[in-house]
Design an enzyme around this catalytic site. Structure first.
Site, PDB file in Angstrom:
ATOM      1  N   ARG A 196       0.879  -1.174  -0.006  1.00  9.84           N
ATOM      2  CA  ARG A 196       0.039   0.084  -0.176  1.00  9.84           C
ATOM      3  C   ARG A 196       0.785   1.140   0.089  1.00  9.84           C
ATOM      4  O   ARG A 196       1.673   1.499   0.860  1.00  9.84           O
ATOM      5  CB  ARG A 196      -0.964   0.115   1.244  1.00  9.84           C
ATOM      6  CG  ARG A 196      -1.991   1.015   1.203  1.00  9.84           C
ATOM      7  CD  ARG A 196      -2.781   1.102   2.455  1.00  9.84           C
ATOM      8  NE  ARG A 196      -3.761   2.066   2.419  1.00  9.84           N
ATOM      9  CZ  ARG A 196      -4.074   2.576   3.839  1.00  9.84           C
ATOM     10  NH1 ARG A 196      -3.825   1.996   4.948  1.00  9.84           N
ATOM     11  NH2 ARG A 196      -5.074   3.655   3.816  1.00  9.84           N
ATOM     12  N   PHE A 214       1.685  10.900   1.678  1.00  7.36           N
ATOM     13  CA  PHE A 214       1.310  10.177   3.035  1.00  7.36           C
ATOM     14  C   PHE A 214       2.351   9.050   3.404  1.00  7.36           C
ATOM     15  O   PHE A 214       3.205   9.321   4.215  1.00  7.36           O
ATOM     16  CB  PHE A 214      -0.270   9.555   2.957  1.00  7.36           C
ATOM     17  CG  PHE A 214      -0.632   9.390   4.078  1.00  7.36           C
ATOM     18  CD1 PHE A 214      -0.105   9.881   5.201  1.00  7.36           C
ATOM     19  CD2 PHE A 214      -1.380   8.396   4.135  1.00  7.36           C
ATOM     20  CE1 PHE A 214      -0.717   9.398   6.485  1.00  7.36           C
ATOM     21  CE2 PHE A 214      -2.107   7.812   5.306  1.00  7.36           C
ATOM     22  CZ  PHE A 214      -1.706   8.354   6.416  1.00  7.36           C
ATOM     23  N   GLN A 233       3.270   1.242   3.042  1.00  7.91           N
ATOM     24  CA  GLN A 233       3.047   0.253   4.195  1.00  7.91           C
ATOM     25  C   GLN A 233       3.301  -1.100   3.617  1.00  7.91           C
ATOM     26  O   GLN A 233       3.258  -1.597   2.711  1.00  7.91           O
ATOM     27  CB  GLN A 233       1.333   0.243   4.512  1.00  7.91           C
ATOM     28  CG  GLN A 233       1.066  -0.622   5.698  1.00  7.91           C
ATOM     29  CD  GLN A 233      -0.348  -0.654   6.036  1.00  7.91           C
ATOM     30  OE1 GLN A 233      -1.036   0.282   6.022  1.00  7.91           O
ATOM     31  NE2 GLN A 233      -1.045  -1.535   6.588  1.00  7.91           N
ATOM     32  N   ASN A 285      -1.945  -0.686  12.589  1.00  6.96           N
ATOM     33  CA  ASN A 285      -2.865  -1.088  13.432  1.00  6.96           C
ATOM     34  C   ASN A 285      -4.432  -0.833  12.954  1.00  6.96           C
ATOM     35  O   ASN A 285      -4.448  -0.253  11.967  1.00  6.96           O
ATOM     36  CB  ASN A 285      -2.607  -0.706  15.012  1.00  6.96           C
ATOM     37  CG  ASN A 285      -2.668   0.797  15.147  1.00  6.96           C
ATOM     38  OD1 ASN A 285      -3.805   1.287  14.656  1.00  6.96           O
ATOM     39  ND2 ASN A 285      -2.155   1.541  16.043  1.00  6.96           N
ATOM     40  N   PHE A 295       4.601   1.144   8.680  1.00  7.09           N
ATOM     41  CA  PHE A 295       4.537   2.056   7.471  1.00  7.09           C
ATOM     42  C   PHE A 295       5.646   3.357   7.679  1.00  7.09           C
ATOM     43  O   PHE A 295       6.148   3.316   8.681  1.00  7.09           O
ATOM     44  CB  PHE A 295       3.316   2.753   7.421  1.00  7.09           C
ATOM     45  CG  PHE A 295       2.746   3.626   8.350  1.00  7.09           C
ATOM     46  CD1 PHE A 295       3.044   5.005   8.542  1.00  7.09           C
ATOM     47  CD2 PHE A 295       1.966   3.165   9.301  1.00  7.09           C
ATOM     48  CE1 PHE A 295       2.705   5.792   9.463  1.00  7.09           C
ATOM     49  CE2 PHE A 295       1.585   3.808  10.421  1.00  7.09           C
ATOM     50  CZ  PHE A 295       1.815   5.411  10.485  1.00  7.09           C
ATOM     51  N   LEU A 347      -1.640  11.247  13.057  1.00  7.98           N
ATOM     52  CA  LEU A 347      -1.334   9.958  13.560  1.00  7.98           C
ATOM     53  C   LEU A 347      -0.851   9.696  14.820  1.00  7.98           C
ATOM     54  O   LEU A 347      -0.601   8.754  15.504  1.00  7.98           O
ATOM     55  CB  LEU A 347      -0.658   9.180  12.465  1.00  7.98           C
ATOM     56  CG  LEU A 347      -1.103   9.116  10.969  1.00  7.98           C
ATOM     57  CD1 LEU A 347      -0.092   8.372  10.172  1.00  7.98           C
ATOM     58  CD2 LEU A 347      -2.633   8.507  11.159  1.00  7.98           C
ATOM     59  N   HIS A 349      -0.437   5.645  16.401  1.00  6.58           N
ATOM     60  CA  HIS A 349       0.373   4.900  15.913  1.00  6.58           C
ATOM     61  C   HIS A 349       1.592   4.906  16.550  1.00  6.58           C
ATOM     62  O   HIS A 349       2.170   5.990  16.961  1.00  6.58           O
ATOM     63  CB  HIS A 349       0.481   4.878  14.634  1.00  6.58           C
ATOM     64  CG  HIS A 349      -0.747   4.680  13.575  1.00  6.58           C
ATOM     65  ND1 HIS A 349      -1.169   3.519  13.006  1.00  6.58           N
ATOM     66  CD2 HIS A 349      -1.905   5.230  13.418  1.00  6.58           C
ATOM     67  CE1 HIS A 349      -2.362   3.290  12.569  1.00  6.58           C
ATOM     68  NE2 HIS A 349      -2.753   4.482  12.605  1.00  6.58           N
TER      69      HIS A 349
END
Length: 351
Positions: free
Chosen positions: A93, A98, A101, A161, A172, A181, A185
């Site tokens: 991903r 951004f 992952q 998660n 990531f 975030l 995370h």
């Protein structure tokens, strides 16, 4: 662990009427969670960083791991990397501007759907079973947040998660800052080398629906350059062995002292035969008289005759007179206080 763990039966029986009375606190085995917590505490006290080099099909990146700040997350990542668990996995991903992952278990697909029957109505309910791989310990572990670690700038390595306390193995790497975030995370690392490889990953086009890269980005190998986790695990293992040895020596000492007091047999180290301890317990006479020794300290016997007592008193007074004569002849003043004067009481009728 450093904490003394007991079964709690002694304190429980003191306050509860349903438990049997127990007066001895017995040690209990530590749970898996307590063992992991103890290892993480040792790792944190080392105050050392880890270093991992990730070789991908696009190039290599060096990642610094914050073992001294988030020990459990760092330990999970380094132990998985040391076990070659990430080799062959893909970055599945990627979202430009951004993050990217990866870390899914090699060969794992999407979440598997299974049906379960409940009750007599035989109602089928669809459930999703995650087969993407778990943490190093199998079960998910809790989040670790620290204000020193935030999603600021590119190259921040953080745990992926699906909610609080669901960390497993996926992670990531940010392409840019993602402050939304923070405290959602767990940040555990940072790219310190190979930023051009990260930029190359960001430029690869992706599927607009699934965000999957159209070109394969694969982890070929992970090489651990600095691994304080192994040092922490070895230190904890040595501490446990030392603790066991101390307990074994203490138990042996208590057993030996108990046998010595009670007079029971003790095994000989060479022959293994029982030897009865007779030292201090034999009944023997003193000075050829009628006195006897009982145990190590008590001496019991018949009373000595009055003539022997008088003879010892006369000898003692004679020795004192000789000492006084010697002192008087030498002209030495005695340091002892003078004897009290003899006084007589008269008639008190005139008072």
């Amino acid at each position: 662990t450093s904490v003394q763990l007991t079964s709690g039966k002694a304190s429980g029986s003191l306050t509860s009427t349903t438990l049997n009375i127990t007066r001895e606190n017995k040690a209990r085995p530590a749970t898996k969670e307590e063992i992991i917590s103890s290892q993480c505490e040792v790792l944190k006290r080392l105050k050392k960083k880890g270093m991992v080099r990730i070789f991908t099909n696009l190039g290599a990146m060096d990642i610094e791991v914050h073992c001294d700040i988030v020990p459990r997350t760092a330990m999970n990542f380094l132990l998985l990397a040391d076990g070659k668990e990430y080799e062959g996995s893909k970055f599945h991903r990627s979202i430009p501007n951004f993050m990217i992952q990866g870390g899914k278990k090699p060969g794992a697909g999407k979440k598997k759907t299974k049906s379960t029957t409940y009750g007599n109505n035989a109602t089928a309910r669809n459930e999703k079973e995650d087969i993407s791989g778990g943490s190093y310990w199998g079960a998910p572990f809790h989040d670790e947040f620290d204000d020193r670690l935030t999603h600021t700038g590119p190259g921040i390595v953080s745990m992926a998660n699906s909610g609080p306390g669901t960390n497993a193995r996926q992670f990531f790497i940010t392409y840019k800052s993602a402050s939304h975030l923070d405290r959602k995370h767990s940040v555990f690392g940072k790219v310190v080398g190979g930023m051009e490889i990260l930029k190359k990953m960001e430029r690869i086009p992706t599927d607009k629906l699934t965000d999957r890269p159209l070109e394969e980005i694969r982890i070929e190998e992970m090489v651990i350059l600095e691994n304080p986790v192994m040092e922490a695990l070895e230190s904890e293992r040595e501490r446990i062995l030392k603790k066991k040895e101390e307990k074994r020596v203490k138990d042996r000492t208590l057993k030996s002292s108990a046998l010595g007091r009670s007079g029971h047999g003790e095994k000989d180290e060479e022959g293994g035969n029982n030897k009865k301890k007779t030292e201090g317990n034999d009944t023997s006479k003193i000075d050829g008289g009628t006195d006897f020794v009982i145990g190590k300290y008590l001496k019991v016997g018949a009373k000595k005759s009055t003539s022997s007592h008088k003879r010892k008193e006369e000898e003692s007074s004679k020795n004192d007179e000789e000492v006084e004569d010697v002192i008087g002849n030498a002209g030495i003043r005695s340091r002892l206080p003078p004897p009290p004067k003899k006084t007589t009481f008269g008639d008190f009728s005139g008072w």
